[in-house]
Design a protein around this motif. Structure first.
Motif, PDB file in Angstrom:
ATOM      1  N   VAL A  43      10.430  82.609   5.103  1.00  0.00           N
ATOM      2  CA  VAL A  43      10.138  81.651   5.845  1.00  0.00           C
ATOM      3  C   VAL A  43      10.532  80.492   5.020  1.00  0.00           C
ATOM      4  O   VAL A  43      10.615  79.107   5.386  1.00  0.00           O
ATOM      5  N   GLU A  44      10.847  80.790   3.790  1.00  0.00           N
ATOM      6  CA  GLU A  44      11.262  79.461   2.921  1.00  0.00           C
ATOM      7  C   GLU A  44      12.306  80.053   1.772  1.00  0.00           C
ATOM      8  O   GLU A  44      11.915  81.188   1.133  1.00  0.00           O
ATOM      9  N   ILE A 173      15.082  74.937  11.487  1.00  0.00           N
ATOM     10  CA  ILE A 173      15.089  75.096  10.012  1.00  0.00           C
ATOM     11  C   ILE A 173      14.979  73.535   9.428  1.00  0.00           C
ATOM     12  O   ILE A 173      15.593  72.647  10.060  1.00  0.00           O
ATOM     13  N   VAL A 174      14.118  73.352   8.639  1.00  0.00           N
ATOM     14  CA  VAL A 174      13.870  72.084   7.776  1.00  0.00           C
ATOM     15  C   VAL A 174      14.807  72.294   6.360  1.00  0.00           C
ATOM     16  O   VAL A 174      14.677  73.098   5.708  1.00  0.00           O
ATOM     17  N   THR A 175      15.643  71.068   6.124  1.00  0.00           N
ATOM     18  CA  THR A 175      16.316  71.147   4.875  1.00  0.00           C
ATOM     19  C   THR A 175      15.596  69.982   3.848  1.00  0.00           C
ATOM     20  O   THR A 175      15.191  68.984   4.536  1.00  0.00           O
ATOM     21  N   SER A 176      15.230  70.356   2.691  1.00  0.00           N
ATOM     22  CA  SER A 176      14.871  69.236   1.778  1.00  0.00           C
ATOM     23  C   SER A 176      15.361  69.742   0.335  1.00  0.00           C
ATOM     24  O   SER A 176      16.004  70.515   0.113  1.00  0.00           O
ATOM     25  N   VAL A 185      17.970  67.367  -9.124  1.00  0.00           N
ATOM     26  CA  VAL A 185      16.883  67.345  -8.107  1.00  0.00           C
ATOM     27  C   VAL A 185      17.043  66.835  -6.888  1.00  0.00           C
ATOM     28  O   VAL A 185      16.487  66.816  -5.938  1.00  0.00           O
ATOM     29  N   ASP A 186      18.305  66.146  -6.697  1.00  0.00           N
ATOM     30  CA  ASP A 186      18.625  65.606  -5.107  1.00  0.00           C
ATOM     31  C   ASP A 186      19.494  66.486  -4.395  1.00  0.00           C
ATOM     32  O   ASP A 186      19.467  65.846  -3.312  1.00  0.00           O
ATOM     33  N   LEU A 187      19.844  67.367  -4.982  1.00  0.00           N
ATOM     34  CA  LEU A 187      20.497  68.255  -4.068  1.00  0.00           C
ATOM     35  C   LEU A 187      19.673  69.103  -2.892  1.00  0.00           C
ATOM     36  O   LEU A 187      18.436  69.650  -3.254  1.00  0.00           O
ATOM     37  N   TYR A 192      13.479  75.862   4.900  1.00  0.00           N
ATOM     38  CA  TYR A 192      12.360  76.456   5.211  1.00  0.00           C
ATOM     39  C   TYR A 192      12.261  76.433   7.139  1.00  0.00           C
ATOM     40  O   TYR A 192      12.634  75.575   7.623  1.00  0.00           O
ATOM     41  N   ILE A 193      11.375  77.135   7.592  1.00  0.00           N
ATOM     42  CA  ILE A 193      11.036  77.195   8.828  1.00  0.00           C
ATOM     43  C   ILE A 193      10.002  76.089   9.365  1.00  0.00           C
ATOM     44  O   ILE A 193       8.844  76.258   8.586  1.00  0.00           O
TER      45      ILE A 193
END
Length: 202
Positions: A43-44, A173-176, A185-187, A192-193
């Motif tokens: 899930v992540e 899908i969430v992108t963070s 750190v900014d990439l 995750y679902i």
DNA sequence: CCACGGATTGGCT
DNA sequence: GCCAATCCGTGGA
């Protein structure tokens, strides 16, 4: 009982690390431990690409520790950190690339009593402990019995593999940005679902 | 619920 | 010698 026949083959892993990362969401990671199957839905995940990513173990080139990352897609890269934890990665791309995907969280599917025993020393678990079984990269390794001896293992082996089937047809899908790193750190390389309760952090 | 700090080995500068 | 792709317990709101 989940059908264990359709393992992902190595061609799947030898593609772009971000594409593979997103496609791993919703798939089943299976661990065979003492004749029993432990299964969790991925899930992540987080992508690590040593060619431009300072936080990747492979950024400064090949070493004894990260050598598995350079062998090419389809292997498991297990590393030891903070003096007590193991984390598991899916190696992707071609030989020499140094790219991998950290498995950060699973939704437990099968073998929950074994996972609980590995995590807490007993088969019984509370509601709170259930959500805590595999919602972090080191928790997964503890619950699934993944340690040093699985570093470099082929993901087509009987001991540990991933199935082709998705549980959900079109996962949201969430992108963070990634968790727990101090460089690059900014990439936005964490995927995750959406709304899955086993994702480690929102 | 959130913030903080300790645990404890080994990789790499 | 420094510090890590983490987790957990504690203490306070």
């Amino acid at each position: 009982m989940i059908d264990k026949k359709n393992k992902i083959s190595s061609a799947f892993y030898r593609r772009d690390v971000h594409l593979v990362a997103k496609e791993l969401l919703g798939k089943y990671l299976v661990r065979k431990l003492e004749q029993k199957y432990l299964t969790g839905m991925i899930v992540e995940v987080e992508a690590y690409d040593g060619s431009i990513d300072e936080s990747s173990h492979s950024f400064r080139g090949r070493t004894e520790r990260n050598e598995v990352m350079f062998r090419g897609g389809g292997l498991l890269y297990v590393y030891f950190t903070y003096g007590m934890h193991f984390c598991a990665n899916v190696v992707t791309g071609k030989k020499g690339d140094g790219k991998a995907i950290l498995i950060r969280a699973l939704e437990p599917v099968e073998g929950l009593e074994e996972m609980s025993f590995n995590r807490f020393g007993r088969k019984e678990f509370s509601q709170r402990e259930f959500r805590n079984l595999t919602n972090g990269p080191a928790k997964i390794c503890r619950a699934f019995g993944i340690g040093r001896k699985l570093n470099g293992i082929d993901l087509g082996s009987d001991e540990i593999f991933i199935l082709k089937e998705r549980k959900i047809p079109g996962p949201q899908i969430v992108t963070s940005t990634r968790i727990g790193i101090k460089k690059s750190v900014d990439l936005p390389w964490r995927y995750y679902i959406k709304d899955n309760p086993f994702v480690s952090k929102i």
